[in-house]
Design an enzyme around this catalytic site. Structure first.
Site, mmCIF file in Angstrom:
data_model
loop_
_atom_site.group_PDB
_atom_site.id
_atom_site.type_symbol
_atom_site.label_atom_id
_atom_site.label_comp_id
_atom_site.label_asym_id
_atom_site.label_seq_id
_atom_site.Cartn_x
_atom_site.Cartn_y
_atom_site.Cartn_z
ATOM 1 N N ASP A 197 19.683 -2.676 -23.072
ATOM 2 C CA ASP A 197 18.370 -2.062 -23.294
ATOM 3 C C ASP A 197 17.251 -2.879 -22.661
ATOM 4 O O ASP A 197 16.104 -2.438 -22.622
ATOM 5 C CB ASP A 197 18.079 -1.969 -24.805
ATOM 6 C CG ASP A 197 18.664 -0.710 -25.434
ATOM 7 O OD1 ASP A 197 18.911 -0.720 -26.663
ATOM 8 O OD2 ASP A 197 18.863 0.272 -24.702
ATOM 9 N N GLY B 82 0.785 -1.229 0.000
ATOM 10 C CA GLY B 82 0.000 0.000 0.000
ATOM 11 C C GLY B 82 0.818 1.280 0.000
ATOM 12 O O GLY B 82 0.285 2.349 -0.327
ATOM 13 N N TYR C 259 11.478 -13.228 -11.627
ATOM 14 C CA TYR C 259 10.328 -12.357 -11.368
ATOM 15 C C TYR C 259 9.165 -12.713 -12.283
ATOM 16 O O TYR C 259 8.012 -12.809 -11.848
ATOM 17 C CB TYR C 259 10.750 -10.904 -11.589
ATOM 18 C CG TYR C 259 9.652 -9.879 -11.455
ATOM 19 C CD1 TYR C 259 8.946 -9.436 -12.569
ATOM 20 C CD2 TYR C 259 9.334 -9.341 -10.219
ATOM 21 C CE1 TYR C 259 7.948 -8.483 -12.449
ATOM 22 C CE2 TYR C 259 8.340 -8.385 -10.082
ATOM 23 C CZ TYR C 259 7.648 -7.958 -11.207
ATOM 24 O OH TYR C 259 6.664 -7.016 -11.080
#
Lengths: 373, 350
Positions: free
Chosen positions: B306, B44, B172
């Site tokens: 990149d 939050g 991830y």
């Protein structure tokens, strides 16, 4: 003569262990631009013998899921086929001793046994129909088990973990034969996506351990395994043990044999004892982090009907065989290539299918009362 | 309260297994409705969490609703016990799940294991506790960076699992993808309608402006601020040619509220500006330079990666639901963000 096992060190190419002379294992290498020390964790922590070179004179192999189909086969091969080498100690862990869903219990087991190597077989497994009902449980429980075991292994300086995947985790929409490079190329079959993703993530985690820490954990990918000590539960088991149990009962009760599905689905079957022998080879010799398919060749792919006929013959069943086509076949085919295995072991001989079926059926009959079902 | 399940085109009604649990926890009334919403927002205090908080306070919230913004100070969601304690304390009826271990390209490349493990644990804890506590809806947060690396463009929601993600952040990426797997499994086994959104590159106030580990926009903003202050050139990592769709955190927050209240699918939805609004990193640099009035030299360090050269996502599904939603114009959003950063430099996360 004492066998010694050495920690494996990776440069840009793997260096196989040399058993007849000590291997230098303390040099710095670059992997992916990141320097890391090739010393085993034990050596870095000063826990191993000797001058700090990661030579281990005593290896302890921990087999999770040790009381299951594959675990028992490995145990048999280790004990009866001089699979066990001097300086090795084998521990077969079962869920009675440690609930690997719990990080604490897993750690306690590692603390107690202090393995140097792990064969990780423990999982929540089930046949087609159970998977279809409980994808969430298959996903969560297996992710937890796998994470607990791999992380504990890493923390305790285990030098090699060989985990167990399956060809049923491959993409559903794919070309055939499937090979090791294709695992992540698309979603798995809808029937068991929870189990499939959990198993796939073992490979992800292995690669991440290697990339971040240089530890060499790997995995094998068997096709359909069968043999003694299987789970012969008809509702929840896999196809061959299910067939064996059903045929046994059909014969005993003088009833027809009901086979679920059309019988036309195709599978490559691997006998648990053959798989066990290959597992030992992977543990000792196979050098890659990328997984390896362990299977008979594509030419030995069989239909369920063929397998049913072999079971019928092995048990001497003489009644009707009925195929219930209202039941799902699961994936129609999962043809896997064993080219990578054959490149390493061109001469490995698999037990002939009918002989393996006969041995398994004989075992089941002799051990009906205590068999898992 | 009944949920609709659909499997292979067969629609059938199945009672929410949560009803009894819901009742026993006094979370809902006898007719199965949950009464006033109690929304727990994990993560939050982060970029999106703060944006949602602002939108809720400025009229996005409804009467009787209670909004709880959880931060890692209060509960470490990597721990199952602490997650449970937070759910026990707050008893949410709805969850917006934003908490994650996040980082920019370079940190991901170094620590794929940590990104995988920590995020899997966080997600499993939050989704599992939500299920256990009878939460009726969870909206989790994915990202277009989790999509397959080898793909056709534009990418859409159906393609998420169609191949391996980019090698730079596979830890991830897989952890985020598994939220969708977990959602579908929860739906299949229990009828729960937990879902997820897939934003493209977000930016805004309250971001993590750490130059080493942050994302491209906040990193640029911080670097330009320093370059201007120190009278030095602005060094941009990469060629500047990588393409991205940027979404302002306040726009994302408004869309999050719509998803929470109205979006009915388990399948995720991409929240993004359209393909026609895809920009190069150089476009973004120019906007930041203009917003700060930076007049020094801009140098592109092409020795730095990149990342993915493009990740063009389709927002057709969003447009089907909300054809008239207006995104804040990019330069205006960048200006607001830069102004906030300059005004809050000392306390900004960096």
């Amino acid at each position: 003569m004492q066998q010694v096992f050495h920690t494996w060190i990776w440069g840009s190419s793997a260096i196989p262990p040399c058993r007849s002379s000590p291997v230098l294992s303390g040099w710095m290498v670059n992997v992916g631009g990141q320097p890391f020390s090739g010393l085993s964790r034990d050596a870095q922590l000063g826990l191993s013998q000797g001058s700090g070179w990661a030579i281990q004179e005593q290896s302890r192999m921990l087999v999770t899921g040790g009381s299951g189909l594959v675990g028992r086969a490995i145990e048999r091969v280790v004990k009866t086929e001089s699979g066990e080498r001097e300086g090795e100690e084998w521990v077969f862990l079962s869920s009675k001793e440690a609930n690997l869903l719990s990080a604490e219990e897993t750690r306690a087991a590692f603390e107690k046994h202090r393995p140097t190597h792990v064969i990780h077989l423990a999982a929540m497994v089930g046949g087609l129909f159970r998977n279809m009902r409980q994808n969430l449980d298959f996903w969560r429980n297996n992710v937890h088990i796998n994470d607990n075991v791999l992380q504990a292994a890493h923390e305790f300086g285990v030098v090699k973990v060989v985990s167990c995947l399956s060809t049923c985790i491959f993409p559903d929409k794919t070309t055939y034969p499937i090979d090791e490079t294709m695992i992540h190329n698309g979603p798995p079959h809808e029937s068991n996506f929870g189990y499939a993703y959990a198993k796939r993530m073992i490979d992800v985690q292995n690669r991440a351990y290697f990339q971040q820490y240089g530890v060499q954990y790997t995995a094998v990918i068997p096709t359909n395994v069968f043999g003694p000590h299987d789970n012969f539960n008809i509702e929840d088991g896999h196809v061959l043990p299910g067939l064996i149990h059903k045929t046994y009962l059909a014969k005993k009760e003088g009833k027809p044999l009901h086979v679920w599905g059309s019988g036309r689905a195709l599978r490559q079957f691997i006998y648990s004892l053959d798989l066990a022998r290959l597992f030992l080879w992977v543990l000792r010799e196979y050098d890659e982090v990328d997984p390896i398919i362990l299977s008979v060749g594509e030419e030995d792919e069989l239909s369920i009907k063929f397998a049913a006929d072999a079971v019928v013959e092995a048990l001497g069943f003489k009644g009707d065989v009925i195929y219930d086509t209202s039941k799902a076949d699961g994936q129609f085919k999962k043809t896997a290539s064993n080219a990578k295995l054959r490149k390493y072991l061109p001469d490995f001989k698999f037990t002939p299918f009918k002989q393996a079926i006969k041995e398994t059926c004989d075992w089941f009959v002799a051990n009906y009362d205590s068999a898992r079902k």
